[in-house]
Design a protein around this motif. Structure first.
Motif, mmCIF file in Angstrom:
data_model
loop_
_atom_site.group_PDB
_atom_site.id
_atom_site.type_symbol
_atom_site.label_atom_id
_atom_site.label_comp_id
_atom_site.label_asym_id
_atom_site.label_seq_id
_atom_site.Cartn_x
_atom_site.Cartn_y
_atom_site.Cartn_z
ATOM 1 N N GLN A 260 0.835 -1.199 0.000
ATOM 2 C CA GLN A 260 0.000 0.000 0.000
ATOM 3 C C GLN A 260 0.870 1.249 0.000
ATOM 4 O OE1 GLN A 260 -0.733 1.229 3.731
ATOM 5 N NE2 GLN A 260 -2.220 2.829 3.278
ATOM 6 N N GLY A 261 0.422 2.265 -0.780
ATOM 7 C CA GLY A 261 1.081 3.559 -0.769
ATOM 8 C C GLY A 261 2.253 3.638 -1.724
ATOM 9 N N HIS A 262 2.936 4.783 -1.652
ATOM 10 C CA HIS A 262 4.081 5.036 -2.505
ATOM 11 C C HIS A 262 5.186 5.657 -1.665
ATOM 12 C CE1 HIS A 262 0.665 4.896 -5.303
ATOM 13 N NE2 HIS A 262 1.535 4.474 -6.192
ATOM 14 N N GLY A 263 6.357 5.713 -2.215
ATOM 15 C CA GLY A 263 7.474 6.335 -1.521
ATOM 16 C C GLY A 263 8.552 5.329 -1.198
ATOM 17 N N GLY B 130 3.430 0.384 9.379
ATOM 18 C CA GLY B 130 2.229 1.177 9.151
ATOM 19 C C GLY B 130 1.640 0.979 7.771
ATOM 20 N N LEU B 131 2.077 -0.055 7.076
ATOM 21 C CA LEU B 131 1.602 -0.337 5.728
ATOM 22 C C LEU B 131 1.067 -1.762 5.678
ATOM 23 C CD1 LEU B 131 4.602 1.116 3.657
ATOM 24 C CD2 LEU B 131 2.444 2.250 4.176
ATOM 25 N N PHE B 132 0.202 -2.029 4.727
ATOM 26 C CA PHE B 132 -0.245 -3.397 4.477
ATOM 27 C C PHE B 132 0.028 -3.734 3.026
ATOM 28 C CE2 PHE B 132 -4.023 -0.717 3.943
ATOM 29 C CZ PHE B 132 -4.420 -1.038 2.656
ATOM 30 N N ALA B 133 -0.107 -5.008 2.663
ATOM 31 C CA ALA B 133 0.229 -5.447 1.315
ATOM 32 C C ALA B 133 -0.720 -6.547 0.881
ATOM 33 C CB ALA B 133 1.675 -5.954 1.252
ATOM 34 N N SER B 134 -0.993 -6.572 -0.412
ATOM 35 C CA SER B 134 -1.732 -7.687 -0.999
ATOM 36 C C SER B 134 -0.726 -8.614 -1.670
ATOM 37 C CB SER B 134 -2.759 -7.181 -2.020
ATOM 38 O OG SER B 134 -2.105 -6.624 -3.148
ATOM 39 N N CYS B 135 -1.102 -9.881 -1.813
ATOM 40 C CA CYS B 135 -0.158 -10.837 -2.389
ATOM 41 C C CYS B 135 -0.919 -12.046 -2.925
ATOM 42 C CB CYS B 135 0.862 -11.285 -1.336
ATOM 43 S SG CYS B 135 2.150 -12.394 -1.970
ATOM 44 N N CYS B 136 -0.396 -12.633 -3.987
ATOM 45 C CA CYS B 136 -0.899 -13.897 -4.503
ATOM 46 C C CYS B 136 0.308 -14.815 -4.696
ATOM 47 C CB CYS B 136 -1.638 -13.694 -5.827
ATOM 48 S SG CYS B 136 -2.416 -15.212 -6.461
ATOM 49 N N TYR B 137 0.242 -16.011 -4.067
ATOM 50 C CA TYR B 137 1.359 -16.963 -4.097
ATOM 51 C C TYR B 137 0.858 -18.271 -4.700
ATOM 52 C CZ TYR B 137 5.241 -19.868 -2.440
ATOM 53 O OH TYR B 137 6.305 -20.723 -2.368
ATOM 54 N N ILE B 138 1.621 -18.801 -5.658
ATOM 55 C CA ILE B 138 1.230 -20.032 -6.349
ATOM 56 C C ILE B 138 2.429 -20.981 -6.358
ATOM 57 C CG2 ILE B 138 0.370 -21.038 -8.495
ATOM 58 C CD1 ILE B 138 -0.724 -18.218 -9.160
ATOM 59 N N ARG B 139 2.183 -22.205 -5.965
ATOM 60 C CA ARG B 139 3.220 -23.240 -6.068
ATOM 61 C C ARG B 139 2.827 -24.144 -7.223
ATOM 62 N NH1 ARG B 139 5.833 -28.232 -6.554
ATOM 63 N NH2 ARG B 139 7.525 -28.392 -5.006
ATOM 64 N N LEU B 140 3.633 -24.147 -8.300
ATOM 65 C CA LEU B 140 3.312 -24.848 -9.535
ATOM 66 C C LEU B 140 4.213 -26.070 -9.714
ATOM 67 C CD1 LEU B 140 1.909 -25.049 -12.352
ATOM 68 C CD2 LEU B 140 3.730 -23.540 -13.216
ATOM 69 N N ASP B 141 3.608 -27.222 -10.020
ATOM 70 C CA ASP B 141 4.339 -28.428 -10.406
ATOM 71 C C ASP B 141 4.433 -28.427 -11.924
ATOM 72 O OD1 ASP B 141 5.200 -30.980 -11.145
ATOM 73 O OD2 ASP B 141 4.200 -31.926 -9.442
ATOM 74 N N PRO B 142 5.597 -28.152 -12.502
ATOM 75 C CA PRO B 142 5.711 -28.019 -13.958
ATOM 76 C C PRO B 142 5.357 -29.300 -14.708
ATOM 77 C CG PRO B 142 7.646 -27.109 -12.850
ATOM 78 C CD PRO B 142 6.875 -27.875 -11.822
ATOM 79 N N VAL B 143 5.566 -30.470 -14.089
ATOM 80 C CA VAL B 143 5.330 -31.725 -14.791
ATOM 81 C C VAL B 143 3.837 -32.048 -14.846
ATOM 82 C CG1 VAL B 143 5.805 -34.201 -14.804
ATOM 83 C CG2 VAL B 143 7.606 -32.580 -14.125
ATOM 84 N N THR B 144 3.157 -31.966 -13.722
ATOM 85 C CA THR B 144 1.736 -32.315 -13.697
ATOM 86 C C THR B 144 0.822 -31.135 -14.017
ATOM 87 O OG1 THR B 144 1.506 -31.820 -11.336
ATOM 88 C CG2 THR B 144 2.252 -34.033 -11.940
ATOM 89 N N GLY B 145 1.330 -29.943 -13.861
ATOM 90 C CA GLY B 145 0.517 -28.759 -14.094
ATOM 91 C C GLY B 145 -0.365 -28.379 -12.923
ATOM 92 N N LEU B 146 -0.197 -29.045 -11.766
ATOM 93 C CA LEU B 146 -1.007 -28.723 -10.602
ATOM 94 C C LEU B 146 -0.510 -27.411 -9.978
ATOM 95 C CD1 LEU B 146 -3.254 -29.544 -8.600
ATOM 96 C CD2 LEU B 146 -1.474 -30.718 -7.259
#
Length: 857
Positions: A668-671, A712-728
């Motif tokens: 969140q925010g800039h600077g 004093g800041l918060f953050a959004s996040c998206c985390y993905i664990r990918l298996d390249p062989v199975t595509g899961l």
């Protein structure tokens, strides 16, 4: 099709009729007192006022041209294709301070884009009395939206039928609004059908002309003779021009046999099926010398009384008003006040007249009548107007729906200046009061301050040298009618070209980098600190023999850019025609140059600081992304271009066990603090990913770290664990926009997977994990909100637009050639790259699985 100026008889009737009828309906439906239509012009990025109804055009000249990027409601409605509703002056000042600075009066306004198919042609505007809140205006907005939609469809049809784009490149047409009540003067109406040559008149016209119905005035010639025999040829010519689709833009002034002034207005109803020359012609004949102001009772008043219509035309004046104004009544009636009384055509008085037209309150001020030399008269002939000296007069203007009633008396009959209670906020009566000692004094006006105020407000929002130059081009050039601009900045005792517009290509190149010892006006204005004005190119060549010229005609102004005594550069304004520069204009331009210099100096500091900040931001982003033979990844980061601070967006790809971790986040925010926090979070996520922790544990651990750091800041996040062989792919999301998945067959889907709150808020937050199968040749898009949010828009609409764009950009045709995602990423960010004032950073991470080698599962 191009609109023409009001003095050009080639005005296209179909377009003029469309604009006139639409504006009239909008004014009637929305209880407005004025309105108009802005249309795009042939100059890219420039809107022009094509039609103005209910206000004198010259009095609002400053708003005839607007750049689409300016901070004005018309520009926002056009550029964003949204409705802008300003119920009162308070809301106007809050949202559009530049606009409010020029018209600081209590009124409301509505702006609706005119769209045909996918083309935005312009904006339908309406001025109305102030409303208590926006809900009061909503029914009017709905009706205006329908009118704008109909007008857009008609313009599209007109454009298709004519084969040329609908644009407007000249002065606006000024028309009268629909009357709010019955006419206050004798007025008759008629219709002429050119195909049958028959004139049909109503009973009022017969009564006005003094003829019996059916006995006369049933042909154009008979009508012209009955209205004004001496001017019959002028009336017949106007009828023919109107039938051809070229109605006169102003009322015709003709006189009856006994010398009575009559006004004749002509127009054609919108009829696209009628060929030129056969348009039915409608008209009115008006006798302004009788009927105004209570059956001529005002003729007997000892005070001066005169009336103006909504276009500023004098429609009544009693004998005392004519005496005080120093003009015979015959020279007043039927003419604009500024034309019939030239000494009232001053910026000091224009402010008050604008206020009277836009405000429901009476306006009181003083005017200085200049000395008038005696006029010769024939023996035994009494002058129509007695000669007089320079005197102060007290003028009061009372606004009505159709008529402005003005009272004028000698100022010596006023015991003091009008009270504060008699004038609404924004009136300037106390400043304009005559001096107590009876001596002459300059009359103050807000008009000379308008452009400095507007430019100053606009410059506060400009932070880069490019933005400052753009503001000068959008605000300064239109105010003075300039067409060319050049800004040079000083570096190491040389002037370098920073911005140019309107000059022939390559003309300014030889002057780039000239030293301060060069004898050029752009250099000498800076070294001497004095502005230089040349009213013609001949004056310029006489002062600087041998100087290269970009044109044979025109005028030039060279302004020094000096901030706090320090030279910054010079500014050149170019005009296509010779012109003079009044003392007032020279003063205003010199003041504006000081504002520009301070803004440019600030912008130079910003450019230096921004370069350092961007370097920090890029240093915190990954130099390369971890890879896998079965997975292709591409990342894009675009810094915000509005404001001086860096942002906190980031993306990353990390090896995690035998798979890959895909990460995107937004602090969140800039600077600098946001960027530093981003760096800490990125390091924490990488550490968790390298340990091959499950996605929910990664976000939970990062959440606790951010809470412990307490920035004093918060953050959004998206985390993905990918298996390249199975595509899961196993997803965990913390308040971040949902990923978008494009399937190999072209279908796209917004993965609205469950998630937890943003990081840094709740130490007990849970982040559920969702599994999704990523097929070979599918594309997964992770992004930050800067890519999908637009000012005034809905983020869901932005996400949907990105999904559609991914469906198109991810096609095999686009990805052909090494199966690279680069072209896809470039297409998804192409539009954002060209946004001049992007308020937020943008991060994008694309991932695609490659097909397995033949024979493997």
């Amino acid at each position: 099709m191009t609109g023409r100026a009001e003095h050009d008889t080639r005005t296209p009737g179909r377009l003029a009729a469309l604009l006139t009828e639409t504006t009239a309906e909008a004014i009637s439906a929305a209880d407005g007192f004025a309105g108009g239509v802005y249309l795009r012009s042939s100059t890219p990025g420039l809107l022009r006022l094509a039609l103005l109804s209910g206000l004198p055009g010259p009095l609002f000249r400053a708003w005839w041209r607007l750049h689409v990027d300016s901070r004005f409601p018309v520009a926002d409605a056009y550029r964003l294709s949204v409705q802008v509703v300003l119920p009162d002056a308070t809301e106007t000042m809050r949202r559009f301070p530049q606009f409010a600075a020029g018209l600081p009066f209590p009124f409301g306004s509505v702006y609706v884009p005119v769209v045909g198919a996918s083309t935005v042609y312009g904006v339908l505007t309406l001025l109305r009395p102030s409303a208590s809140d926006a809900t009061e205006v909503l029914p009017a907005v709905d009706r205006m939206a329908q009118l704008a939609e109909d007008l857009g469809a008609a313009l599209l049809h007109l454009e298709d039928s004519e084969g040329t784009p609908v644009v407007w490149d000249d002065e606006p047409l000024c028309v009268r609004p629909p009357a709010a009540g019955p006419p206050a003067a004798p007025i008759g109406r008629f219709t002429w059908d050119p195909t049958t040559d028959v004139v049909t008149a109503d009973d009022r016209l017969h009564a006005l002309l003094g003829v019996a119905p059916g006995q006369s005035a049933d042909t154009p010639q008979a009508l012209a003779d009955a209205v004004a025999a001496a001017d019959a040829h002028q009336i017949l010519a106007a009828l023919r021009e109107t039938a051809a689709g070229r109605p006169p833009p102003l009322p015709l002034h003709v006189h009856s046999v006994d010398g009575t002034l009559r006004l004749l207005e002509l127009w054609t109803p919108h009829d696209t099926s009628a060929p030129p020359g056969t348009h039915p012609v409608r008209g009115i004949v008006l006798d302004p010398e009788s009927g105004w102001v209570g059956d001529r009772a005002a003729d007997l008043l000892p005070e001066g009384v005169f009336c103006l219509d909504r276009l500023g035309v004098v429609v009544y004046a009693n004998p005392r008003a004519a005496e005080l104004l120093g003009r015979p009544r015959a020279q007043l009636l039927g003419r604009p006040l500024s034309e019939s009384v030239p000494w009232l055509d001053r910026p000091a008085y224009e402010d008050h007249l604008r206020e009277a037209l836009l405000s429901p309150h009476p306006v009181h001020y003083h005017v200085l009548r200049p000395p008038e030399p005696p006029r010769p008269s024939q023996p035994e002939e009494k002058p129509l107007v007695e000669p007089h000296g320079g005197d102060w007069l007290a003028l009061s203007v009372y606004s009505g729906p159709d008529i402005l009633t003005c009272k004028i008396i000698p100022a010596d009959r006023v015991t003091g200046p009008p009270s504060e209670s008699a004038s609404p906020p924004g009136a300037h009566a106390p400043d304009d009061a005559p001096p107590a000692d009876g001596s002459s004094a300059a009359v103050t006006s807000m008009a000379p301050l308008y452009r400095p105020i507007v430019l100053a407000i606009a410059l506060t929002e400009a932070v880069t040298a490019h933005q400052v130059s753009a503001v000068v081009m959008q605000e300064l050039l239109p105010a003075f009618g300039g067409r060319r601009l050049a800004i040079y900045l000083l570096q190491e005792r040389h002037l370098y070209l920073a911005w140019e517009s309107g000059f022939p290509q390559g003309f300014l190149a030889p002057f780039d980098g000239v030293g301060l010892d060069t004898r050029l006006p752009g250099v000498e204005t800076l070294t001497t600190g004095r502005p230089l004005f040349f009213e013609s190119m001949q004056q310029l060549t006489a002062a600087y023999p041998g100087i290269p010229l970009d044109a044979t005609e025109g005028a030039r102004a060279f302004l020094p850019l000096i901030a706090s005594g320090r030279p910054v550069g010079s500014c050149i304004l170019g005009f296509d025609r010779p012109r003079g520069f009044s003392t007032e204009e020279r003063t205003v331009l010199t003041a504006l140059a000081g504002l520009i210099a301070h803004a440019m100096e600030k912008a130079q500091r910003y450019d230096t600081e921004a370069a350092l900040a961007r370097g920090l931001q890029h240093a915190l982003l990954p130099r390369r992304l971890s890879g896998h033979p079965q997975v292709e990844t591409v990342g894009r980061y675009l810094p915000g271009t509005q404001g001086m601070d860096v942002g906190g967006d980031w993306y990353d790809v990390v090896e995690s066990g035998d798979g890959l971790a895909l990460v995107i986040g937004d602090v969140q925010g800039h600077g600098v603090q946001a960027a530093a926090t981003m760096g800490q979070l990125r390091s924490a996520v990488r550490a968790f990913a390298l340990g091959d922790h499950p996605p929910d544990e990664v976000l939970s651990g990062t959440n606790h770290l951010l809470i412990d750091l307490d920035p004093g800041l918060f953050a959004s996040c998206c985390y993905i664990r990918l298996d390249p062989v199975t595509g899961l792919a196993r997803f965990a999301r913390a308040g971040h926009p949902p990923p978008i998945l494009r399937y190999p067959d072209g279908r796209t889907h917004i993965l609205d997977i469950p998630g937890g709150v943003v990081l840094g808020v709740d130490p007990h937050a849970q982040y559920p994990v969702t599994e999704v199968q990523l097929e070979p040749d599918a594309i997964l898009a992770l992004y930050t909100d800067g890519l999908v949010e637009r000012p005034g828009g809905d983020i869901d609409e932005g996400i949907t637009a990105l999904r559609v764009a991914l469906a198109r950009a991810g096609s095999p045709a686009v990805r052909r050639g090494g199966r690279s995602l680069t072209a896809v990423a470039d297409r998804l960010t192409a539009t954002a790259r060209h946004v001049a004032d992007r308020p937020d950073d943008i991060a994008l991470l694309l991932t695609a699985r490659r097909p397995m080698p033949h024979g493997r599962g």
